[in-house]
Design a protein around this motif. Sequence first.
Motif, short mmCIF file in Angstrom:
data_model
loop_
_atom_site.label_atom_id
_atom_site.label_comp_id
_atom_site.label_asym_id
_atom_site.label_seq_id
_atom_site.Cartn_x
_atom_site.Cartn_y
_atom_site.Cartn_z
N SER A 1 11.97 -6.90 -16.64
CA SER A 1 11.94 -7.73 -15.43
C SER A 1 13.26 -7.70 -14.66
CB SER A 1 11.59 -9.18 -15.79
OG SER A 1 12.52 -9.69 -16.74
N SER A 2 14.37 -7.46 -15.38
CA SER A 2 15.69 -7.46 -14.73
C SER A 2 16.02 -6.11 -14.09
CB SER A 2 16.77 -7.80 -15.76
OG SER A 2 16.76 -6.86 -16.83
N GLN A 3 15.20 -5.09 -14.36
CA GLN A 3 15.48 -3.77 -13.84
C GLN A 3 14.76 -3.50 -12.53
OE1 GLN A 3 14.46 -1.23 -17.33
NE2 GLN A 3 16.49 -0.35 -17.02
N LYS A 4 15.35 -2.57 -11.77
CA LYS A 4 14.71 -2.10 -10.54
C LYS A 4 14.73 -0.59 -10.55
CE LYS A 4 14.75 -2.43 -5.51
NZ LYS A 4 15.45 -2.96 -4.30
N GLY A 5 13.55 0.01 -10.46
CA GLY A 5 13.44 1.46 -10.49
C GLY A 5 13.61 2.08 -9.12
N PRO A 6 13.73 3.41 -9.07
CA PRO A 6 13.94 4.09 -7.79
C PRO A 6 12.67 4.24 -6.96
CG PRO A 6 13.87 5.68 -9.57
CD PRO A 6 13.78 4.33 -10.21
N SER A 7 11.49 4.08 -7.58
CA SER A 7 10.24 4.30 -6.85
C SER A 7 9.17 3.31 -7.27
CB SER A 7 9.73 5.74 -7.08
OG SER A 7 8.44 5.91 -6.55
N GLN A 8 8.81 2.43 -6.35
CA GLN A 8 7.74 1.46 -6.63
C GLN A 8 6.41 2.18 -6.78
OE1 GLN A 8 8.31 -1.96 -7.09
NE2 GLN A 8 6.23 -1.81 -7.91
N ASN A 9 6.22 3.29 -6.04
CA ASN A 9 4.96 4.04 -6.13
C ASN A 9 4.76 4.60 -7.53
OD1 ASN A 9 4.34 3.59 -3.44
ND2 ASN A 9 5.28 5.49 -2.73
N ASP A 10 5.83 5.15 -8.13
CA ASP A 10 5.72 5.70 -9.48
C ASP A 10 5.46 4.60 -10.51
OD1 ASP A 10 6.22 8.17 -8.40
OD2 ASP A 10 8.33 8.20 -8.97
N GLU A 11 6.11 3.46 -10.32
CA GLU A 11 5.89 2.32 -11.23
C GLU A 11 4.45 1.85 -11.15
OE1 GLU A 11 8.89 -0.84 -10.98
OE2 GLU A 11 10.16 0.59 -9.91
N ASP A 12 3.93 1.75 -9.93
CA ASP A 12 2.55 1.30 -9.74
C ASP A 12 1.56 2.32 -10.32
OD1 ASP A 12 3.49 -0.94 -8.46
OD2 ASP A 12 3.14 -0.16 -6.43
N ALA A 13 1.87 3.61 -10.15
CA ALA A 13 0.99 4.65 -10.67
C ALA A 13 0.89 4.57 -12.19
CB ALA A 13 1.51 6.02 -10.25
N PHE A 14 2.04 4.37 -12.85
CA PHE A 14 2.02 4.26 -14.31
C PHE A 14 1.31 2.97 -14.73
CE2 PHE A 14 3.87 2.49 -18.19
CZ PHE A 14 3.49 3.47 -19.10
N ALA A 15 1.59 1.87 -14.03
CA ALA A 15 0.95 0.59 -14.37
C ALA A 15 -0.57 0.69 -14.27
CB ALA A 15 1.47 -0.50 -13.44
N ASN A 16 -1.07 1.38 -13.24
CA ASN A 16 -2.52 1.55 -13.08
C ASN A 16 -3.10 2.41 -14.21
OD1 ASN A 16 -2.62 0.02 -10.74
ND2 ASN A 16 -2.24 1.79 -9.41
N PHE A 17 -2.35 3.47 -14.57
CA PHE A 17 -2.80 4.34 -15.66
C PHE A 17 -2.84 3.57 -16.98
CE2 PHE A 17 -1.37 7.00 -19.26
CZ PHE A 17 -2.45 7.89 -19.33
N LYS A 18 -1.82 2.80 -17.23
CA LYS A 18 -1.75 2.01 -18.47
C LYS A 18 -2.87 0.98 -18.52
CE LYS A 18 1.23 -1.12 -21.10
NZ LYS A 18 2.53 -1.82 -21.18
N SER A 19 -3.07 0.27 -17.42
CA SER A 19 -4.10 -0.76 -17.36
C SER A 19 -5.49 -0.16 -17.58
CB SER A 19 -4.03 -1.48 -16.02
OG SER A 19 -5.08 -2.41 -15.88
N GLU A 20 -5.71 0.99 -16.95
CA GLU A 20 -7.01 1.65 -17.05
C GLU A 20 -7.32 2.06 -18.49
OE1 GLU A 20 -10.41 3.43 -14.86
OE2 GLU A 20 -8.91 1.89 -14.45
N THR A 21 -6.34 2.67 -19.15
CA THR A 21 -6.58 3.15 -20.52
C THR A 21 -6.73 1.98 -21.49
OG1 THR A 21 -4.18 3.38 -20.83
CG2 THR A 21 -5.39 5.35 -20.19
N GLN A 22 -5.93 0.94 -21.31
CA GLN A 22 -6.00 -0.19 -22.24
C GLN A 22 -7.27 -1.01 -22.06
OE1 GLN A 22 -2.14 -2.07 -21.53
NE2 GLN A 22 -1.43 -1.34 -23.53
N SER A 23 -7.81 -1.06 -20.85
CA SER A 23 -9.02 -1.86 -20.62
C SER A 23 -10.25 -1.20 -21.22
CB SER A 23 -9.22 -2.07 -19.10
OG SER A 23 -9.42 -0.83 -18.46
N PHE A 24 -10.28 0.12 -21.27
CA PHE A 24 -11.43 0.82 -21.82
C PHE A 24 -11.31 1.07 -23.32
CE2 PHE A 24 -12.24 1.56 -17.40
CZ PHE A 24 -13.62 1.69 -17.30
#
Length: 381
Positions: A271-294
């Motif tokens: 939570s204290s970190q800030k990455g260089p690309s919000q798009n890349d963070e969102d892409a990984f978050a969506n991938f993680k959420s998708e795999t864990q939900s199924f």
Amino acid sequence: MLKKIILGISIILTGVMLAACGSVDNLSSDTNSSSGSKSKTQLTGQTNSGYYQGVIKNGRYQTSKSRGVSVQQESNQFNIKGFENGLLNISKNQFSTKEYIFQEGQYLSTKQVEAWLGRKSKSNPTGLNPKKSKSTNPKTRTPVYLSQINEQDYMTRTGKSLKLSGMTVGLAINSVDYYKKTQYGPTFETDISNMEVSQHGKEIANQVLQRLRSKKALKNIPIVIALYKQASDDSLVGGNFFTYSVNKQGASKINKWTAIKQKNYVFPLQSSQKGPSQNDEDAFANFKSETQSFFPNLSGVTAQAQYTNGSLSGMNINITTQFYSQTEIISFTQYIQTAAQKYLPANAPIDITVQSTEGIQSFLSRKANEKKFSAHIFNSY
């Protein structure tokens, strides 16, 4: 005390990057002047233009004489992998895989590297680390700066003979120096600032270049020297190369450094970190959420992402499962192959490792700007 690192995983990865499954290429036999016998030299062959061919002599792959020598046992395996793989990428920019053949370092012996990595003293005058100070205070003592040295040799082929035509040397500089005040006492640490890492790294690099030039075989070849800042032992990512120098034939002093802007992150970010690309963070978050939900039987989904000049240059995703059925593993691998193509960034190479407590279950990989992931499922017999 100097210790050797066991680099089983690293050696396997390097072998995959260098060797090919095709037939070897026989070169001419070289006469060994000391014994009068002839040594046969072969090449490993080449899987594709992105990898170097390797050198085989007398039926054996030429292993490095200095690989794995370190000031202390490396507990952060990400440092080891990042150091070797990153150095190979720097070399590819200077020594084309189409024109040059890779040979593991043969000019710096284990004994020599051990001496260079030691502190300078009466008994070790060639030590590249500073003399030991009397102080044991973390803030006032003199730390050990240089931790590892990696040599890579680059050959060219003329007819059926090989000659040394270039060299790359990587110098790993500590960001934290770990030490003990007494032999069996607790471990203390001295933090080394970015300014000190750069300053001492460049000073050491100049000494290394001068010493290399004193060897007859290395007087008139281009030598690349690259500096790597090691991450701390408790870091979840490895260190990164921050500068390199290309020294033309005969140059014994480094006159120009080229900066490398690299940084490593672990996704999901704290939570204290800030990455260089919000798009890349969102892409990984969506991938993680998708795999864990199924597939609920997952212990964790994390990624190590490297950015060069602000752009994603590579991502390694680790998925830890609780699958025991081979059919579950097959179904899961097929599903994440589809999900990865749908959600993950397309502009960088991505590796995905699926593993349990029993070992690796499957592996997926995709090169930069490719659409489909190739996949391999490990069967247990």
